[in-house]
Write a protein that holds these residues in place. Structure first.
Motif, PDB file in Angstrom:
ATOM      1  N   GLN A 232       0.862  -1.179   0.000  1.00  0.00           N
ATOM      2  CA  GLN A 232       0.000   0.000   0.000  1.00  0.00           C
ATOM      3  C   GLN A 232       0.894   1.222   0.000  1.00  0.00           C
ATOM      4  O   GLN A 232       1.788   1.343   0.832  1.00  0.00           O
ATOM      5  N   CYS A 233       0.654   2.124  -0.942  1.00  0.00           N
ATOM      6  CA  CYS A 233       1.559   3.258  -1.114  1.00  0.00           C
ATOM      7  C   CYS A 233       0.783   4.564  -1.186  1.00  0.00           C
ATOM      8  O   CYS A 233      -0.314   4.622  -1.750  1.00  0.00           O
ATOM      9  N   GLU A 234       1.395   5.611  -0.638  1.00  0.00           N
ATOM     10  CA  GLU A 234       0.917   6.967  -0.841  1.00  0.00           C
ATOM     11  C   GLU A 234       1.698   7.537  -2.024  1.00  0.00           C
ATOM     12  O   GLU A 234       2.925   7.559  -2.011  1.00  0.00           O
TER      13      GLU A 234
ATOM     14  N   CYS B 212       5.685   3.497   0.791  1.00  0.00           N
ATOM     15  CA  CYS B 212       4.949   2.237   0.800  1.00  0.00           C
ATOM     16  C   CYS B 212       5.112   1.469   2.106  1.00  0.00           C
ATOM     17  O   CYS B 212       6.158   1.531   2.761  1.00  0.00           O
ATOM     18  N   SER B 213       4.074   0.736   2.438  1.00  0.00           N
ATOM     19  CA  SER B 213       4.113  -0.257   3.508  1.00  0.00           C
ATOM     20  C   SER B 213       3.742  -1.600   2.920  1.00  0.00           C
ATOM     21  O   SER B 213       2.975  -1.677   1.949  1.00  0.00           O
ATOM     22  N   PHE B 214       4.322  -2.676   3.465  1.00  0.00           N
ATOM     23  CA  PHE B 214       3.900  -3.998   3.003  1.00  0.00           C
ATOM     24  C   PHE B 214       3.208  -4.718   4.152  1.00  0.00           C
ATOM     25  O   PHE B 214       3.479  -4.495   5.322  1.00  0.00           O
ATOM     26  N   TYR B 215       2.316  -5.606   3.771  1.00  0.00           N
ATOM     27  CA  TYR B 215       1.508  -6.357   4.728  1.00  0.00           C
ATOM     28  C   TYR B 215       1.640  -7.836   4.431  1.00  0.00           C
ATOM     29  O   TYR B 215       1.470  -8.271   3.297  1.00  0.00           O
ATOM     30  N   SER B 216       1.977  -8.613   5.463  1.00  0.00           N
ATOM     31  CA  SER B 216       2.015 -10.069   5.353  1.00  0.00           C
ATOM     32  C   SER B 216       0.943 -10.615   6.286  1.00  0.00           C
ATOM     33  O   SER B 216       1.148 -10.709   7.493  1.00  0.00           O
TER      34      SER B 216
END
Length: 534
Positions: A484-486, A519-523
Motif C-alpha cells: 500500500q503506497c501513498e 509504501c508499507s507492506f503487509y504479510s
C-alpha cells in the motif's frame, strides 16, 4: 583580442574572478594532447627537467584527434617531457582559479586514451586543487571502456552530441540502461565518485550544430519529450548541463529545470535501474478524432451501469470493424439515476460529464486540436466536458464537434518485443525512503500503463532491501504480501493518494510519468512493516 582581460599574462584569471564573485564555479573546455601549432613552432616544455624537451619530442603526431586531426595530437605520457607538459597545463589552470575541466577527444570508440586520462588525473591531484574532471566525447562508449577510466575522472560522456531530436533521445534509453546495470552510477572516481554523462539538455533557446551564429530558435522537442529527457537524466543521475541560452530562458524551461522531485532524484537517489521483468500491462488507447456531428455515423456511445466500478456509470463506444470499449463516466452533477443498462434520459448532469481513463491517476478525454482529442490529467477545463446526445453521439462542450474512434491498439504484455521497446520503467530509492518510479512511452501514440506495485518492488529491490535489513527475507517472497503506497506525480504535482496493488497512468506520445511512493507492506495475518523506515 578575444580575451582583452588576458593582457600582461593574466590569462583567464580576471574572468574566473568575476565568475567566482557571482557565487558560481568557473570551467573550461580543453582538447587532447598538444596543439599542432605548438608542434610546428616546436615550443619548449616548461619544467625543471633533466634536459630540454620540445613539443616535437613529446607529440605523437600519428595519434591525432579523430574529428580535429589538423589541430591536436596525443602526447607521449611515458616521457618525462610529456608528463611535465601536462602538469604545466594544470598548474596554469589552477593559477587561473579553474574549478571544472572538460577534456575532449580522449574517450569513446575512436579516441580512447586511457594513459592521457590517467596522467591528467594525477596532475590534478598534484595541484592540490579539487578540480572536477570530465572527459568526452563518448561516441559508442560502453561499460568496459568506462571501467578503464571511471576511477580517474568525475564524469565521462557516454553518448555522442545530443541535440533536440527525438531519435537522439530515444537512442539514449538503451545506453542509460546498460551503464546503470553495470553498476557505474556513482562508482569510485577522482577524489570522490564518477558519473556517466548523457550530454546536455537541449531545451529553451538554441542554435544548430556547426552554426556560426548564436541562439535563434526554440527547442524542437515537445514539452512531453523534454520531460522524458530530464526524467531519464535524473534517474540515471547524469550531470545536468543546460544547453540553451541562459539570458533568454523562458518560464516553461525554468519550470522544467527546477522541478524539486527531479533534482532530488538526480542528486540524492540510489539503486537506480531500469526494471525489465516487472508485471506491467498496457494498451494503446483509442485514437479519437473530432468531426462535424452531422457527418458522424460510424462511432456510437452509450451510458450503462459500471461493470467493474460498482455504482459508477461507464460510457462505452462501438465502431465499425473494431471491438468496442468502455471508460468511466463522471456526470457534471452528482445526482444521476441509472435505471437500466442504457440511459434514456438526456438531461443536464446525466448526459454531460467527463470521460475518465483511470481512477488512481485520473486522466480524462480532452480536446487537443479542432480535429484531435487527447488524454490529460483530469481538471475543471471546459475542454474535458462532453455531452452524450440522444442520437448516441459524444459532443465536445468546447468545440461542439463529435468524437470518432479512428483506430485501436491491441493489449500487449511486457514479454512482447514491441512492449519492451516502447515502454520503459525506471526505479530508484530516495534518501528519505521514497520509491521513485518513472514510466516512459517511446511510442507515437498514447499508452495506458498499469503497473503491479508488488511486482516492481520485488523485481527492483528484493536483494538490496534484504541486505539493508528493512524487509525480513522470510516474508519477502511469500504470496500473502501486498503493498500500500501513498503516491504523488512529480510533473503534474498531483497528490494521487493511497494506491493498493496497481499504479495506473496514461502516457502521452514520447511522454512520461514520474511517481514518488511511500509504501508499507503487509504479510497477513501476522506482519506489517513500513518500507520507508529503513
Amino acid at each position: 583580442m578575444r580575451w582583452p582581460s588576458s593582457i600582461d599574462g593574466q590569462g583567464l584569471k580576471p574572468v574566473a574572478d568575476q565568475v567566482h564573485a557571482l557565487g558560481l564555479k568557473f570551467g573550461i573546455h580543453v582538447m587532447r594532447g598538444i596543439s599542432t601549432q605548438a608542434v610546428n613552432v616546436n615550443t619548449v616544455v616548461l619544467g625543471n627537467l633533466s634536459r630540454t624537451w620540445r613539443a616535437r619530442d613529446i607529440a605523437l603526431q600519428d595519434e591525432v584527434c579523430s574529428w580535429m586531426p589538423q589541430c591536436f595530437a596525443r602526447v607521449d605520457e611515458s616521457a618525462e617531457g610529456g608528463k611535465a607538459f601536462i602538469q604545466s597545463l594544470y598548474d596554469q589552470y589552477v593559477s587561473w582559479g579553474v574549478d571544472f575541466v572538460k577534456h575532449d577527444c580522449v574517450f569513446g570508440s575512436q579516441d580512447l586514451s586511457v594513459e592521457e586520462v590517467k596522467t591528467v588525473s594525477e596532475a590534478i591531484v598534484a595541484t592540490g586543487r579539487p578540480i572536477l574532471y570530465s572527459i568526452s566525447p563518448g561516441v559508442k562508449a560502453n561499460p568496459h571502456m568506462a571501467r578503464l577510466v571511471s576511477g580517474f575522472v568525475n564524469m565521462y560522456r557516454i553518448t555522442g552530441d545530443d541535440w533536440d531530436r527525438w531519435d537522439h533521445l530515444q537512442s539514449h534509453f538503451d545506453v542509460a540502461r546498460d551503464f546503470a546495470a553495470a553498476g557505474l552510477i556513482g562508482a569510485p572516481g577522482l577524489l570522490g565518485l564518477s558519473w556517466p554523462d548523457m550530454d546536455m539538455l537541449p531545451f529553451g533557446f538554441l542554435t544548430d550544430p556547426g552554426a556560426n551564429h548564436g541562439p535563434y530558435r526554440f527547442s524542437k522537442l515537445t514539452l512531453e519529450e523534454q520531460k522524458s529527457q530530464l526524467t531519464l537524466w535524473a534517474m540515471v543521475r547524469s550531470p545536468l548541463f543546460f544547453g540553451g541560452d541562459m539570458i533568454n530562458v523562458d518560464e516553461q524551461t525554468i519550470d522544467l529545470l527546477t522541478n524539486e522531485v527531479v533534482l532530488d532524484i538526480n542528486g540524492n537517489s540510489y539503486l537506480n535501474m531500469e526494471v525489465r521483468n516487472s508485471k506491467i500491462e498496457y494498451d494503446h488507447m483509442p485514437s479519437i478524432g473530432l468531426h462535424d456531428c452531422e457527418n458522424v455515423t460510424i462511432t456510437q456511445w452509450m451510458l450503462r451501469n459500471g461493470s467493474q466500478s460498482g455504482n459508477i456509470p461507464e460510457i462505452c463506444w462501438t465502431h465499425e470493424e473494431l471491438v468496442g470499449g468502455c471508460f468511466l463516466w463522471e456526470p457534471s452533477v452528482s445526482t444521476y439515476t441509472v435505471e437500466q443498462e442504457n440511459i434514456t434520459l438526456y438531461g443536464p448532469g446525466v448526459n454531460s460529464g467527463k470521460v475518465i481513463v483511470h481512477e488512481n491517476w485520473p486522466s480524462c478525454l480532452d480536446v487537443q486540436t479542432k480535429s484531435l482529442s487527447t488524454y490529460s490529467l483530469c481538471s475543471a477545463k471546459m475542454s474535458q466536458i462532453w455531452h452524450l446526445k440522444p442520437d448516441r453521439k459524444l459532443m465536445s462542450s468546447e468545440t461542439k464537434l463529435c468524437a470518432v474512434v479512428n483506430e485501436l491498439g491491441k493489449t500487449r504484455s511486457m514479454g512482447e518485443r514491441t512492449a519492451v521497446s516502447n515502454t520503459r520503467v525506471w526505479m530508484a530509492r530516495g534518501i528519505r525512503g521514497d520509491y521513485y518510479i518513472a514510466l516512459f512511452n517511446l511510442a507515437e501514440e498514447y499508452n495506458n500503463v498499469s503497473l503491479s506495485i508488488t511486482g516492481i518492488i520485488q523485481a527492483g529491490f528484493q536483494r538490496s532491501d534484504i541486505s539493508k535489513g528493512s524487509t525480513p527475507s522470510e516474508y519477502w517472497d511469500t504470496p500473502s504480501i501486498s503493498y500500500q503506497c501513498e503516491a504523488k506525480e512529480a510533473w503534474s504535482k498531483q497528490e494521487i493518494g493511497t494506491i493498493k496493488d496497481r499504479l495506473n497512468a496514461t502516457l502521452a506520445p514520447h511522454g512520461c510519468a514520474l511517481f514518488s511512493l511511500q509504501c508499507s507492506f503487509y504479510s497477513y495475518p501476522y506482519y506489517q512493516s513500513s518500507l520507508f523506515s529503513a
